[in-house]
Design an enzyme around this catalytic site. Structure first.
Site, PDB file in Angstrom:
ATOM      1  N   ASP A   1       0.813  -1.224   0.000  1.00 49.08           N
ATOM      2  CA  ASP A   1       0.000   0.000   0.000  1.00 49.08           C
ATOM      3  C   ASP A   1       0.844   1.270   0.000  1.00 49.08           C
ATOM      4  O   ASP A   1       0.441   2.289   0.555  1.00 49.08           O
ATOM      5  CB  ASP A   1      -0.962   0.033   1.207  1.00 49.08           C
ATOM      6  CG  ASP A   1      -1.748  -1.253   1.337  1.00 49.08           C
ATOM      7  OD1 ASP A   1      -2.272  -1.708   0.322  1.00 49.08           O
ATOM      8  OD2 ASP A   1      -1.818  -1.796   2.456  1.00 49.08           O
TER       9      ASP A   1
ATOM     10  N   GLY B   1      -4.212  -5.070  -4.788  1.00 52.13           N
ATOM     11  CA  GLY B   1      -5.290  -4.268  -5.342  1.00 52.13           C
ATOM     12  C   GLY B   1      -4.821  -2.856  -5.550  1.00 52.13           C
ATOM     13  O   GLY B   1      -4.185  -2.287  -4.668  1.00 52.13           O
ATOM     14  N   HIS B   2      -5.035  -2.326  -6.736  1.00 53.61           N
ATOM     15  CA  HIS B   2      -4.787  -0.910  -6.856  1.00 53.61           C
ATOM     16  C   HIS B   2      -5.773  -0.229  -7.773  1.00 53.61           C
ATOM     17  O   HIS B   2      -6.354  -0.834  -8.660  1.00 53.61           O
ATOM     18  CB  HIS B   2      -3.334  -0.565  -7.194  1.00 53.61           C
ATOM     19  CG  HIS B   2      -2.732  -1.408  -8.241  1.00 53.61           C
ATOM     20  ND1 HIS B   2      -1.702  -2.265  -8.001  1.00 53.61           N
ATOM     21  CD2 HIS B   2      -3.034  -1.520  -9.517  1.00 53.61           C
ATOM     22  CE1 HIS B   2      -1.402  -2.876  -9.113  1.00 53.61           C
ATOM     23  NE2 HIS B   2      -2.192  -2.449 -10.046  1.00 53.61           N
TER      24      HIS B   2
ATOM     25  N   GLN C   1       2.187  -6.278  -2.948  1.00 51.01           N
ATOM     26  CA  GLN C   1       2.456  -6.247  -1.492  1.00 51.01           C
ATOM     27  C   GLN C   1       3.739  -5.445  -1.219  1.00 51.01           C
ATOM     28  O   GLN C   1       4.067  -4.564  -1.989  1.00 51.01           O
ATOM     29  CB  GLN C   1       2.542  -7.666  -0.899  1.00 51.01           C
ATOM     30  CG  GLN C   1       1.205  -8.407  -0.875  1.00 51.01           C
ATOM     31  CD  GLN C   1       0.893  -9.117  -2.165  1.00 51.01           C
ATOM     32  OE1 GLN C   1       1.727  -9.811  -2.723  1.00 51.01           O
ATOM     33  NE2 GLN C   1      -0.316  -8.977  -2.653  1.00 51.01           N
TER      34      GLN C   1
ATOM     35  N   LYS D   1       1.933   2.068  -5.072  1.00 49.52           N
ATOM     36  CA  LYS D   1       2.581   1.509  -6.270  1.00 49.52           C
ATOM     37  C   LYS D   1       1.762   1.756  -7.526  1.00 49.52           C
ATOM     38  O   LYS D   1       2.304   1.948  -8.601  1.00 49.52           O
ATOM     39  CB  LYS D   1       2.783  -0.005  -6.115  1.00 49.52           C
ATOM     40  CG  LYS D   1       3.852  -0.381  -5.133  1.00 49.52           C
ATOM     41  CD  LYS D   1       4.094  -1.877  -5.135  1.00 49.52           C
ATOM     42  CE  LYS D   1       2.984  -2.678  -4.503  1.00 49.52           C
ATOM     43  NZ  LYS D   1       2.764  -2.459  -3.091  1.00 49.52           N
TER      44      LYS D   1
END
Ligand code: IMP
Length: 430
Positions: free
Chosen positions: A13, A40-41, A224, A16
């Site tokens: 988090d 997740g992004h 991650q 990225k």
């Protein structure tokens, strides 16, 4: 010309998504090399919001090749769902822009069941996983009983793999008080999705070597963060893959010599989701301020992220292990308006000063941060696109971070907008 690996240098988090998107415009190939749909992004492109978990970010840009490497654990149904979702948003996905390594292990519903059952059974000792089946899928990979993408092409092989896999899982399920798996239903589900997945299957190692030879730029997109690395993270409160840059090589089949610049993504303060040690965690007004201003909520699970001051000890350590060439410092603007800032420069452990995070879990839980205090700034860093636009104290803060972690800033991100970025070194041409 260097190929670039992007690696989270804290607990994930770090922001990225924006940096990978920024770099993927300059890249020809964007490859995921570890993790799965626990990542997740959110990407905002031309005002449209896209949420990606498993697909490499470059898929959103025309003319780029997205690659899922063998280091990933792939949930075929999650992938199909994600593809359908972005196709609904007008992005075309096909064999022209997506490739999956044939030796990629699959995440099956049995892995998700096990992930959830174990977390429930662990009570207070739970890891706080995303519940996506990541850990159990990696266990089956190294246990040599997993189903891989290539196995979907041959029913006899698939049968043999399922026999071996289910013998293992049924025993575990019995122990946990769950029903045995409906083998016929699982096989039917796999046979149904097989053609969809197989159309993307390719010898990724070979394609990447050819791309490299042809002078194409390859971006390896880590998921991650380094402190969640299975070997070097805060074990057992980690994910089940190597999140360090070295994994880009074994997780795709590109030899280590093909990797040039390692860009560590570093948030200007620290956050983590899930359980586990966090020496600089703030359970006070400042922590609340960082969480609120920084919108610190997990993208995948929606959980609140824990927040704290910048920990230079941890980042120095992850930059060393990850072989980071330069960092992208993100979310500096979240610190705007704070009177003073603290940076952790070392730890006290049982009366002794130490300069690294120890390995033993009990010691990790006991370390006390040693802080140095710096003045905050009154002006705003939000949206700055050159050093000249930054308050002097903000520049001092950034310089001090560089000094303490022993790594230069290559990029500075000052807002979620892609163009609010100060470029110091272009990772692709370094
Ligand atoms: P798992 O990867 O679902 O097994 O979760 C293991 C640990 O990694 C938990 O603490 C999760 O919160 C954390 N984690 C997994 N994926 C991410 C991510 O993309 N960002 C931040 N933390 C993550």
């Amino acid at each position: 010309m260097a190929n670039v690996v992007v690696m989270g240098a804290q607990w994930g988090d770090e922001g990225k998504g924006k940096i990978v998107d920024w770099l993927s415009e300059r890249a020809d190939v964007i490859a995921r090399f570890q993790g799965g749909h626990n990542a997740g992004h959110t990407l905002v492109i031309d005002g449209n919001v896209f949420k990606l978990s498993l697909l490499p970010s470059g898929i959103l840009r025309e003319g780029k090749l997205g690659v899922i490497g063998n280091g990933v654990v792939l949930d075929p149904w999650a992938l199909k769902g994600e593809i359908e979702k972005i196709e609904g948003q007008g992005v075309s996905v096909g064999t022209h822009n997506l490739m999956i390594a044939e030796n990629t292990p699959l995440i099956l519903p049995v892995h998700q069941d096990l992930d959830k059952m174990r977390e429930e059974a662990a009570g207070k000792a739970k890891i706080g996983t995303t519940g996506r089946g990541i850990g159990p899928a990696y266990e089956d990979k190294v246990g040599r009983r997993t189903v891989r993408v290539a196995d979907l092409a041959d029913e006899e092989t698939l049968d043999a793999r399922l026999d071996r896999l289910l013998a293992h899982h049924d025993a575990l399920r019995t122990g946990l008080g769950a029903e045995a798996i409906d083998r016929a239903a699982l096989k039917a589900k796999l046979m149904e999705i097989a053609p969809f997945i197989l159309q993307f299957a390719a010898p990724v190692w070979k394609v990447l070597a050819e791309k490299r030879k042809a002078g194409k730029r390859i971006l390896f997109e880590g998921a991650q963060g380094a402190l969640l690395d299975i070997d070097f993270g805060t074990y057992p409160y980690v994910t089940s893959s190597n999140t360090m840059a070295g994994m880009a090589s074994t997780g795709t089949g590109m030899g280590p010599g093909g990797i040039g610049f390692v860009l560590g993504i570093v948030k200007a303060y620290t956050t983590r989701v899930g359980e586990g040690p966090f020496p600089c965690e703030l359970d006070d007004e400042i922590g609340h301020h960082l969480a609120t201003v920084g919108h610190e909520k997990g993208t995948v699970t929606g959980r609140d992220r824990r927040c704290g001051w910048f920990d230079a000890v941890l980042v120095r350590q992850t930059c060393t292990v990850g072989g980071v060439t330069g960092i992208a410092l993100t979310k500096l603007d979240v610190l705007d308006g704070l009177d003073e800032l603290k940076i952790c420069t070392g730890y006290m452990l049982d009366g002794q000063k130490i300069d690294h995070l120890p390995t033993a879990a009990a010691q990790q839980a006991r370390v006390e941060p040693i802080y140095e205090t710096m003045p905050g700034w009154t002006g705003s860093t939000g949206g700055a696109r050159s050093w000249a636009e930054l308050p002097a104290e903000a520049i001092k803060y950034v310089r001090r971070i560089e000094e303490l972690i022993g790594c230069p800033v290559a990029l500075l991100s000052t807002s979620p907008e892609r163009d609010d970025t100060i470029l110091v070194t272009d990772p692709f041409s370094d």
